[in-house]
Scaffold this motif. Structure first.
Motif, PDB file in Angstrom:
ATOM      1  N   TRP A 115     -59.748 -44.433 -46.352  1.00  0.00           N
ATOM      2  CA  TRP A 115     -58.541 -43.630 -46.563  1.00  0.00           C
ATOM      3  C   TRP A 115     -58.529 -42.945 -47.923  1.00  0.00           C
ATOM      4  O   TRP A 115     -58.037 -41.820 -48.048  1.00  0.00           O
ATOM      5  N   VAL A 116     -59.068 -43.595 -48.930  1.00  0.00           N
ATOM      6  CA  VAL A 116     -59.177 -42.931 -50.244  1.00  0.00           C
ATOM      7  C   VAL A 116     -60.101 -41.729 -50.120  1.00  0.00           C
ATOM      8  O   VAL A 116     -59.798 -40.632 -50.623  1.00  0.00           O
ATOM      9  N   SER A 117     -61.227 -41.895 -49.444  1.00  0.00           N
ATOM     10  CA  SER A 117     -62.151 -40.775 -49.289  1.00  0.00           C
ATOM     11  C   SER A 117     -61.530 -39.663 -48.445  1.00  0.00           C
ATOM     12  O   SER A 117     -61.729 -38.478 -48.722  1.00  0.00           O
ATOM     13  N   PHE A 118     -60.735 -40.022 -47.436  1.00  0.00           N
ATOM     14  CA  PHE A 118     -60.049 -39.004 -46.644  1.00  0.00           C
ATOM     15  C   PHE A 118     -59.016 -38.272 -47.498  1.00  0.00           C
ATOM     16  O   PHE A 118     -58.831 -37.061 -47.362  1.00  0.00           O
ATOM     17  N   SER A 119     -58.358 -39.012 -48.386  1.00  0.00           N
ATOM     18  CA  SER A 119     -57.400 -38.386 -49.307  1.00  0.00           C
ATOM     19  C   SER A 119     -58.104 -37.388 -50.215  1.00  0.00           C
ATOM     20  O   SER A 119     -57.601 -36.283 -50.463  1.00  0.00           O
ATOM     21  N   VAL A 120     -59.272 -37.771 -50.717  1.00  0.00           N
ATOM     22  CA  VAL A 120     -60.055 -36.864 -51.569  1.00  0.00           C
ATOM     23  C   VAL A 120     -60.546 -35.676 -50.743  1.00  0.00           C
ATOM     24  O   VAL A 120     -60.521 -34.538 -51.200  1.00  0.00           O
ATOM     25  N   MET A 121     -60.979 -35.950 -49.521  1.00  0.00           N
ATOM     26  CA  MET A 121     -61.519 -34.914 -48.657  1.00  0.00           C
ATOM     27  C   MET A 121     -60.473 -33.843 -48.344  1.00  0.00           C
ATOM     28  O   MET A 121     -60.778 -32.650 -48.323  1.00  0.00           O
ATOM     29  N   THR A 122     -59.243 -34.263 -48.106  1.00  0.00           N
ATOM     30  CA  THR A 122     -58.192 -33.313 -47.729  1.00  0.00           C
ATOM     31  C   THR A 122     -57.380 -32.828 -48.923  1.00  0.00           C
ATOM     32  O   THR A 122     -56.755 -31.780 -48.846  1.00  0.00           O
ATOM     33  N   GLN A 123     -57.372 -33.607 -49.984  1.00  0.00           N
ATOM     34  CA  GLN A 123     -56.565 -33.329 -51.175  1.00  0.00           C
ATOM     35  C   GLN A 123     -55.140 -32.977 -50.769  1.00  0.00           C
ATOM     36  O   GLN A 123     -54.593 -31.952 -51.153  1.00  0.00           O
ATOM     37  N   CYS A 124     -54.560 -33.881 -49.987  1.00  0.00           N
ATOM     38  CA  CYS A 124     -53.239 -33.666 -49.414  1.00  0.00           C
ATOM     39  C   CYS A 124     -52.333 -34.829 -49.814  1.00  0.00           C
ATOM     40  O   CYS A 124     -52.668 -35.994 -49.565  1.00  0.00           O
ATOM     41  N   LEU A 125     -51.224 -34.539 -50.437  1.00  0.00           N
ATOM     42  CA  LEU A 125     -50.315 -35.572 -50.939  1.00  0.00           C
ATOM     43  C   LEU A 125     -49.820 -36.530 -49.847  1.00  0.00           C
ATOM     44  O   LEU A 125     -49.799 -37.746 -50.072  1.00  0.00           O
ATOM     45  N   PRO A 126     -49.416 -36.055 -48.657  1.00  0.00           N
ATOM     46  CA  PRO A 126     -49.006 -37.012 -47.627  1.00  0.00           C
ATOM     47  C   PRO A 126     -50.125 -37.986 -47.235  1.00  0.00           C
ATOM     48  O   PRO A 126     -49.841 -39.147 -46.937  1.00  0.00           O
ATOM     49  N   VAL A 127     -51.369 -37.543 -47.249  1.00  0.00           N
ATOM     50  CA  VAL A 127     -52.479 -38.442 -46.944  1.00  0.00           C
ATOM     51  C   VAL A 127     -52.585 -39.504 -48.039  1.00  0.00           C
ATOM     52  O   VAL A 127     -52.788 -40.681 -47.753  1.00  0.00           O
TER      53      VAL A 127
END
Length: 168
Positions: A115-127
């Motif tokens: 999930w951290v990598s997905f957050s970095v991948m999308t750079q999206c605050l809700p993620v």
């Protein structure tokens, strides 16, 4: 998520009540819809470092998913051949299971990493918010499991912590 639910969690077999499947699906699908709204919105802004950021985060994401699968496989095979004896998980020859040297619940460690990598991948605050909420919940579960292992097994490795190696 459904494959994990069906093949890993043993509903109505003492590890998780069957009604939990509906709660889990509502939680994950609800958040998925919310995150998809932002990620697919016409005003979505790609990550600051473009494809480089996405590709590095994607590699980390895939590694964490493979790690999570490896841990679930190890946990699923812990009791082999219908044995009733309880034992705690230990590292195997699979390098992804080596986190068992340091943490009691590496499946949560890997899920957090995904999930951290997905957050970095999308750079999206809700993620990132979803990742934080997931981290809080998984930490609660991991600490409970760690305490249970420590109480039940006198020879439980003292170096292990709940979810973040050497920290938490």
């Amino acid at each position: 998520m459904l494959i994990e639910t069906i093949f890993v969690h043993r509903f109505s077999h003492g590890t998780m009540p069957l009604r939990t499947i509906f709660k889990n699906c509502a939680y994950y699908w609800g958040f998925s819809a919310w995150l998809a709204y932002y990620i697919n919105h016409p005003l979505y802004t790609p990550p600051s470092y473009g494809e480089l950021q996405v590709n590095y985060a994607l590699v980390l994401f895939v590694m964490c998913e493979l790690g999570n699968f490896s841990i679930h496989w190890t946990l699923n095979n812990l009791r082999g051949d219908g044995s009733k004896s309880r034992k705690f998980p230990v590292p195997t020859k699979n390098p992804f299971t080596w986190l068992f040297f340091f943490v009691s619940c590496p499946n949560y460690t890997y899920e957090l990493g995904a999930w951290v990598s997905f957050s970095v991948m999308t750079q999206c605050l809700p993620v990132a918010l979803y990742t934080l909420l997931g981290f809080i919940q998984m930490t609660i579960w991991a600490r409970g499991k760690h305490r249970a292992y420590s109480r039940e097994f006198k020879n439980y490795p003292s170096l292990r912590v709940a979810i973040i190696p050497l920290i938490l």
